[in-house]
Design a protein around this motif. Structure first.
Motif, mmCIF file in Angstrom:
data_model
loop_
_atom_site.group_PDB
_atom_site.id
_atom_site.type_symbol
_atom_site.label_atom_id
_atom_site.label_comp_id
_atom_site.label_asym_id
_atom_site.label_seq_id
_atom_site.Cartn_x
_atom_site.Cartn_y
_atom_site.Cartn_z
ATOM 1 N N PHE A 1 1.716 -4.400 -6.730
ATOM 2 C CA PHE A 1 0.261 -4.234 -6.817
ATOM 3 C C PHE A 1 -0.356 -4.089 -5.430
ATOM 4 O O PHE A 1 -1.296 -3.300 -5.245
ATOM 5 C CB PHE A 1 -0.365 -5.425 -7.557
ATOM 6 N N ALA A 2 0.160 -4.827 -4.446
ATOM 7 C CA ALA A 2 -0.386 -4.729 -3.086
ATOM 8 C C ALA A 2 -0.201 -3.314 -2.540
ATOM 9 O O ALA A 2 -1.108 -2.754 -1.898
ATOM 10 C CB ALA A 2 0.294 -5.749 -2.180
ATOM 11 N N HIS A 3 0.962 -2.718 -2.806
ATOM 12 C CA HIS A 3 1.215 -1.343 -2.353
ATOM 13 C C HIS A 3 0.260 -0.369 -3.043
ATOM 14 O O HIS A 3 -0.322 0.521 -2.401
ATOM 15 C CB HIS A 3 2.666 -0.975 -2.650
ATOM 16 N N LYS A 4 0.081 -0.533 -4.360
ATOM 17 C CA LYS A 4 -0.813 0.362 -5.107
ATOM 18 C C LYS A 4 -2.265 0.202 -4.662
ATOM 19 O O LYS A 4 -3.033 1.173 -4.642
ATOM 20 C CB LYS A 4 -0.693 0.106 -6.605
ATOM 21 N N LEU A 5 -2.645 -1.020 -4.286
ATOM 22 C CA LEU A 5 -4.012 -1.244 -3.813
ATOM 23 C C LEU A 5 -4.266 -0.502 -2.506
ATOM 24 O O LEU A 5 -5.360 0.039 -2.294
ATOM 25 C CB LEU A 5 -4.266 -2.748 -3.631
ATOM 26 N N ARG A 6 -3.267 -0.451 -1.619
ATOM 27 C CA ARG A 6 -3.427 0.302 -0.378
ATOM 28 C C ARG A 6 -3.607 1.796 -0.669
ATOM 29 O O ARG A 6 -4.460 2.463 -0.081
ATOM 30 C CB ARG A 6 -2.211 0.074 0.529
ATOM 31 N N GLN B 1 -4.783 2.995 -3.429
ATOM 32 C CA GLN B 1 -6.070 3.134 -4.103
ATOM 33 C C GLN B 1 -7.207 3.248 -3.096
ATOM 34 O O GLN B 1 -8.135 4.047 -3.280
ATOM 35 C CB GLN B 1 -6.307 1.923 -5.022
ATOM 36 N N ARG B 2 -7.156 2.479 -2.022
ATOM 37 C CA ARG B 2 -8.204 2.543 -1.005
ATOM 38 C C ARG B 2 -8.244 3.920 -0.342
ATOM 39 O O ARG B 2 -9.306 4.473 -0.082
ATOM 40 C CB ARG B 2 -7.988 1.449 0.037
ATOM 41 N N ARG B 3 -7.064 4.493 -0.070
ATOM 42 C CA ARG B 3 -7.017 5.850 0.495
ATOM 43 C C ARG B 3 -7.601 6.870 -0.474
ATOM 44 O O ARG B 3 -8.337 7.775 -0.077
ATOM 45 C CB ARG B 3 -5.568 6.226 0.821
ATOM 46 N N HIS B 4 -7.270 6.717 -1.766
ATOM 47 C CA HIS B 4 -7.783 7.645 -2.780
ATOM 48 C C HIS B 4 -9.302 7.550 -2.884
ATOM 49 O O HIS B 4 -9.986 8.558 -3.053
ATOM 50 C CB HIS B 4 -7.135 7.332 -4.131
ATOM 51 N N THR B 5 -9.833 6.324 -2.769
ATOM 52 C CA THR B 5 -11.280 6.131 -2.846
ATOM 53 C C THR B 5 -11.992 6.893 -1.739
ATOM 54 O O THR B 5 -13.027 7.541 -1.972
ATOM 55 C CB THR B 5 -11.629 4.633 -2.768
#
Length: 534
Positions: free
Chosen positions: A232-237, A239-243
């Motif tokens: 989840f920590a990797h996916k959150l990083r 996700q921030r780039r995608h945002t």
């Protein structure tokens, strides 16, 4: 680690501590007084609840204020108040009467076909719950967050999520609820990951434990192991780039590779939807359905309608807003709405036909719309137009509405464009005639497909006969596009054909240069169209 499956309601990921929001039950130890005393208590409680909602409205962010305004208006609904009064007269207490009436009205709304309108039942339950709390002498509970948390509840009401400190809400997951409920819509607006319908076992001993939530898939993990936390920590990083990428896309105009400008507007049904559309980068509101005002099976008066339309126009901040006049059909208004029994309602007295058959009803709406036109960039759309004669008769009604407002000395917008909704093959085939009188066209692909293939789109037995991509419908759309181009009037395409990127490209190749689609689909369609050459 416990694996939980739910229905995704708002995209995104979250990992954090669970806070369980309980909606405490009232009803214990109630003493019932005389009907007169109970009725007085009810009236006082409504006033107190409305005062609370006014205070919340003043404190709320601009995009959330209409939620409290709608709830205040619901508490003034004559049908709801009469329902409460009828129970009080036969000896029931005020609190029990409100609970019973709220359940009945919420049930009527949940029986509607339209999923968006069906979920507005939460507004009635939330507003009435506030009145019951006043009657029972209990505070309207608000969860106090002391740190970042993921909310867990049986169901979240609009005021639950709006009154919380948003900076501390990492996400939410409910055991019941719906992805179309108001709280889920607010979560999508706010970018809060959310999932619903996880089942009652979610609530057992969850408070204070760690939860990993995936709002994209509806999956959640209670007490996640280290491998899950790392994933989840990797996916959150990511996700921030995608945002950040999405924010850049939102601000960019929709222009194809060969330089063709495409206007992307939003489908809406409420003030909140309009604000969401603006935040999503929409060029305007291509279709605002006014049936939201018919939810409880009654017609709002001119003043209530005027307030709603004016608020929608103001929320658009100068962008064009196309408001469709009432399309009175059973799947949109419910069984309580006054109408004659029809063997086949899809082929019956709906759209502009109903309005022309009920001129007082129609002209009340037109007066409200014309008055609201001073608040923004309004365009009036007439649904289900089939012939030029129908359109001419509707324009006569607009003229009468203007005359009535002049006689009353009420200011209104004199030059509001009036357009035709091309939803039938007859309208498409005679678009050249309609274009001589219409100020613009909207093309509704959902109904156009339905009537082209003679297959009711709400009947599951004939769903296979409703193709998304249809050469027959393309030809009909081409007729409308060519007629609009010749008459030099705007044309906007609505429906599934606008919301699916490949279909939008196909219609753009026919000459469509404006689309209206749900705000949540805007960026996907924009990104796709910006990558094609027409």
């Amino acid at each position: 680690m416990k694996y939980i499956t739910a229905v995704p309601a708002s995209a995104g990921l979250a990992v954090g501590t669970v806070r369980y929001l309980r909606h405490t039950q009232s009803g214990l130890g109630r003493a019932v007084r005389s009907p007169k005393e109970e009725q007085e208590a009810f009236e006082n409680a409504v006033r107190e609840a409305q005062d609370q909602l006014i205070r919340l409205e003043r404190r709320a962010a601009a995009q959330d204020r209409d939620i409290f305004m709608v709830q205040r208006v619901l508490l003034e609904d004559e049908g709801l108040r009469q329902e409460v009064a009828s129970y009080i007269r036969v000896g029931a207490g005020a609190a029990a009467s409100v609970e019973r009436a709220a359940g009945i009205f919420a049930g009527r709304i949940r029986a509607l076909e339209d999923p968006y309108m069906r979920e507005r039942a939460c507004d009635i339950l939330d507003a009435c719950r506030r009145v019951v709390k006043v009657l029972d002498g209990q505070p309207h509970e608000t969860l106090r967050l002391t740190g970042p948390a993921i909310l867990v509840a049986e169901e979240l009401y609009p005021t639950d999520i709006v009154t919380l400190d948003r900076s501390l809400v990492l996400g939410f997951i409910t055991s019941a609820g719906s992805p179309n409920a108001h709280a889920a819509i607010i979560a999508r607006t706010m970018g809060i990951p959310a999932a619903v319908m996880a089942g009652p076992e979610l609530l057992e001993g969850c408070d204070g434990r760690t939860l990993a939530l995936n709002g994209d898939t509806g999956e959640a993990y209670l007490d996640p192991d280290e491998a899950t936390k790392t994933r989840f920590a990797h996916k959150l990083r990511l996700q921030r780039r995608h945002t950040l990428s999405q924010e850049r896309l939102r601000a960019a105009p929709c222009t194809t590779k060969d330089g063709t400008r495409i206007s992307l507007m939003a489908d809406c049904a409420s003030v909140e939807d309009v604000r969401t559309a603006v935040e999503a980068g929409a060029d305007g509101v291509g279709l605002l359905l006014s049936e939201y005002l018919l939810l409880a099976g009654r017609v709002n008066g001119e003043e209530e309608q005027y307030g709603f339309y004016a608020a929608c126009l103001a929320a658009a901040q100068g962008r064009p807003v196309t408001i469709c006049t009432f399309d009175v059909a059973p799947d949109k208004t419910g069984t309580e709405f006054p109408r004659e029994e029809e063997a086949n309602s899809a082929m019956g007295l709906c759209g502009v036909r109903y309005c022309l058959a009920h001129p007082d009803f129609f002209e009340t709406q037109l007066r409200a719309l014309l008055r609201a036109g001073l608040a923004g960039n309004l365009r009036i759309l007439l649904p289900m137009v089939s012939t030029r004669d129908e359109f001419e008769h509707a324009l006569d009604a607009v003229y009468r509405a203007k005359c009535a407002l002049r006689e009353r000395g009420v200011p209104f917008a004199e030059t509001v464009p009036v357009g035709a909704f091309i939803e039938t093959p007859a309208a498409a085939l005679t678009a050249g005639d309609l274009a001589r009188r219409a100020a613009f066209f909207n093309v509704g692909t959902n109904n156009l497909i339905q009537y082209t293939y003679a297959a009711d789109r709400v009947n599951p037995q004939v769903r296979a006969y409703l193709p998304a991509a249809s050469p027959a419908v393309y030809r009909l759309v081409r007729f409308a596009v060519e007629a609009a181009a010749e008459a030099r009037i705007p044309l906007c395409l609505c429906g599934e054909g606008a919301a699916q990127p490949a279909l939008a490209e196909a219609y753009a190749r026919l000459g469509v240069r404006a689309f209206s689609l749900p705000a949540r689909e805007l960026l996907e369609v924009k990104e796709y169209l910006m990558g094609v050459t027409l």
